[in-house]
Design a protein around this motif. Structure first.
Motif, short mmCIF file in Angstrom:
data_model
loop_
_atom_site.label_atom_id
_atom_site.label_comp_id
_atom_site.label_asym_id
_atom_site.label_seq_id
_atom_site.Cartn_x
_atom_site.Cartn_y
_atom_site.Cartn_z
N ASN A 215 -71.92 -27.80 17.09
CA ASN A 215 -71.96 -26.45 16.52
C ASN A 215 -73.37 -26.01 16.13
N SER A 216 -74.23 -27.00 15.83
CA SER A 216 -75.61 -26.67 15.47
C SER A 216 -76.55 -26.78 16.67
N SER A 217 -75.96 -26.94 17.88
CA SER A 217 -76.72 -27.03 19.14
C SER A 217 -77.66 -28.24 19.19
N ASN A 218 -77.34 -29.28 18.41
CA ASN A 218 -78.10 -30.53 18.48
C ASN A 218 -77.46 -31.39 19.58
N ILE A 219 -77.74 -31.00 20.81
CA ILE A 219 -77.04 -31.58 21.96
C ILE A 219 -77.39 -33.06 22.14
N ARG A 220 -78.63 -33.42 21.91
CA ARG A 220 -79.04 -34.81 22.12
C ARG A 220 -78.28 -35.75 21.19
N SER A 221 -78.23 -35.41 19.90
CA SER A 221 -77.50 -36.26 18.94
C SER A 221 -76.01 -36.23 19.23
N ARG A 222 -75.50 -35.08 19.63
CA ARG A 222 -74.08 -34.96 19.98
C ARG A 222 -73.70 -35.93 21.09
N ASP A 223 -74.48 -35.90 22.16
CA ASP A 223 -74.17 -36.73 23.33
C ASP A 223 -74.39 -38.21 23.03
N PHE A 224 -75.42 -38.51 22.25
CA PHE A 224 -75.71 -39.91 21.90
C PHE A 224 -74.54 -40.51 21.13
N GLU A 225 -74.06 -39.80 20.10
CA GLU A 225 -72.97 -40.31 19.28
C GLU A 225 -71.65 -40.36 20.06
N LEU A 226 -71.42 -39.38 20.92
CA LEU A 226 -70.20 -39.37 21.72
C LEU A 226 -70.20 -40.55 22.70
N ASN A 227 -71.35 -40.81 23.31
CA ASN A 227 -71.45 -41.95 24.23
C ASN A 227 -71.20 -43.27 23.50
N ARG A 228 -71.70 -43.36 22.27
CA ARG A 228 -71.50 -44.60 21.51
C ARG A 228 -70.02 -44.83 21.21
N LEU A 229 -69.30 -43.77 20.89
CA LEU A 229 -67.86 -43.91 20.68
C LEU A 229 -67.15 -44.24 21.99
N GLY A 230 -67.68 -43.72 23.09
CA GLY A 230 -67.12 -44.06 24.40
C GLY A 230 -67.27 -45.55 24.70
N PHE A 231 -68.44 -46.11 24.33
CA PHE A 231 -68.64 -47.55 24.48
C PHE A 231 -67.64 -48.32 23.62
N LEU A 232 -67.41 -47.85 22.41
CA LEU A 232 -66.46 -48.53 21.52
C LEU A 232 -65.07 -48.55 22.14
N VAL A 233 -64.65 -47.43 22.71
CA VAL A 233 -63.35 -47.36 23.39
C VAL A 233 -63.28 -48.40 24.51
N ASN A 234 -64.31 -48.44 25.35
CA ASN A 234 -64.32 -49.37 26.48
C ASN A 234 -64.25 -50.82 26.02
N HIS A 235 -65.01 -51.16 24.99
CA HIS A 235 -65.05 -52.53 24.51
C HIS A 235 -63.74 -52.94 23.85
N ASP B 144 -78.44 -37.75 30.09
CA ASP B 144 -78.26 -36.46 30.72
C ASP B 144 -77.25 -35.65 29.91
N GLN B 145 -77.51 -34.37 29.77
CA GLN B 145 -76.63 -33.54 28.97
C GLN B 145 -75.21 -33.53 29.54
N ILE B 146 -74.22 -33.75 28.66
CA ILE B 146 -72.83 -33.78 29.08
C ILE B 146 -72.38 -32.40 29.52
N GLY B 147 -72.87 -31.38 28.86
CA GLY B 147 -72.52 -30.01 29.25
C GLY B 147 -71.44 -29.41 28.38
#
Length: 220
Positions: A46-66, A217-220
């Motif tokens: 919502n604050s357009s901080n796309i880099r932090s958004r994608d970084f944290e989302l990817n980390r949760l994605g890793f948690l799901v996979n593991h 890379d930006q998720i979009g």
């Protein structure tokens, strides 16, 4: 934005199923640590901080996979970590457990026989593995890698398992990410040299540094 919504929805759904949580409006599960991390991702979006958004989302994605890997290959260990993660309210403890989970998942992928225990965290034959992490807890906290790793090693050196038959695994993903965000160049040779000196002054058999690598890379 569409790609982000789809990925966020998929990861949220997987986390809900793994933890038996309900991430619904005004539901108490939104206040646990997983719910807080999800809310942080939406706040970044919502604050357009796309880099932090994608970084944290990817980390949760890793948690799901593991976690899915543990559930499929070692159900008792999966249940142990779900129980422990549900109890945590502090993010530093949560990320320590998160690192343990990634190491356990890596052992499974490599067909390494190991036993989960406490102090140290894992045992492979007669070799102990202790997992820990170093983080920047405050936005304005000084990013001094030398101090962080020294403080951690000094703390771990006081334990009974600090012996030549124990390896200390340290996750410093957060430190590297924070340095990058602040535009500070990562001095890899200096980190290697300092870690080697730290090993020589400790009684650990080895000290290994780990960092999760994300495709940013930006998720979009």
């Amino acid at each position: 934005m569409t790609n982000f919504i789809l990925k966020f929805s998929a990861i949220t759904s997987s986390l809900s199923e793994l933890f038996n949580y309900k991430f619904l409006p005004n539901h108490p599960d939104n206040n646990n640590i997983i719910g807080v991390l999800l809310k942080n991702i939406l706040s970044y979006n919502n604050s357009s901080n796309i880099r932090s958004r994608d970084f944290e989302l990817n980390r949760l994605g890793f948690l799901v996979n593991h976690l899915e890997n543990l559930r499929n290959n070692n159900l008792s260990l999966f249940k142990h970590y779900i129980k422990e993660l549900k109890k945590q309210a502090r993010q530093d403890v949560f990320w320590g457990l998160r690192f343990e989970i990634s190491i356990a998942s890596s052992f499974i992928n490599k067909n390494i026989q190991f036993r989960k225990q406490e102090s140290p965290d894992f045992l492979i034959e007669k070799i102990g593995i202790e997992c820990s992490s170093i983080r920047i807890r405050k936005h304005n906290e000084k990013t001094n890698f030398d101090y962080k790793i020294s403080a951690l090693i000094n703390k771990k050196m006081k334990t009974k398992y600090c012996t030549s038959s124990t390896a200390l695994f340290v996750d410093f993903t957060n430190i590297l990410y924070t340095l990058t965000e602040k535009g500070i160049k990562i001095d890899t040779p200096k980190i290697k040299t300092f870690t080697k000196k730290s090993l020589q002054s400790s009684r650990f058999g080895s000290i290994l540094l780990f960092s999760l690598i994300h495709q940013m890379d930006q998720i979009g």
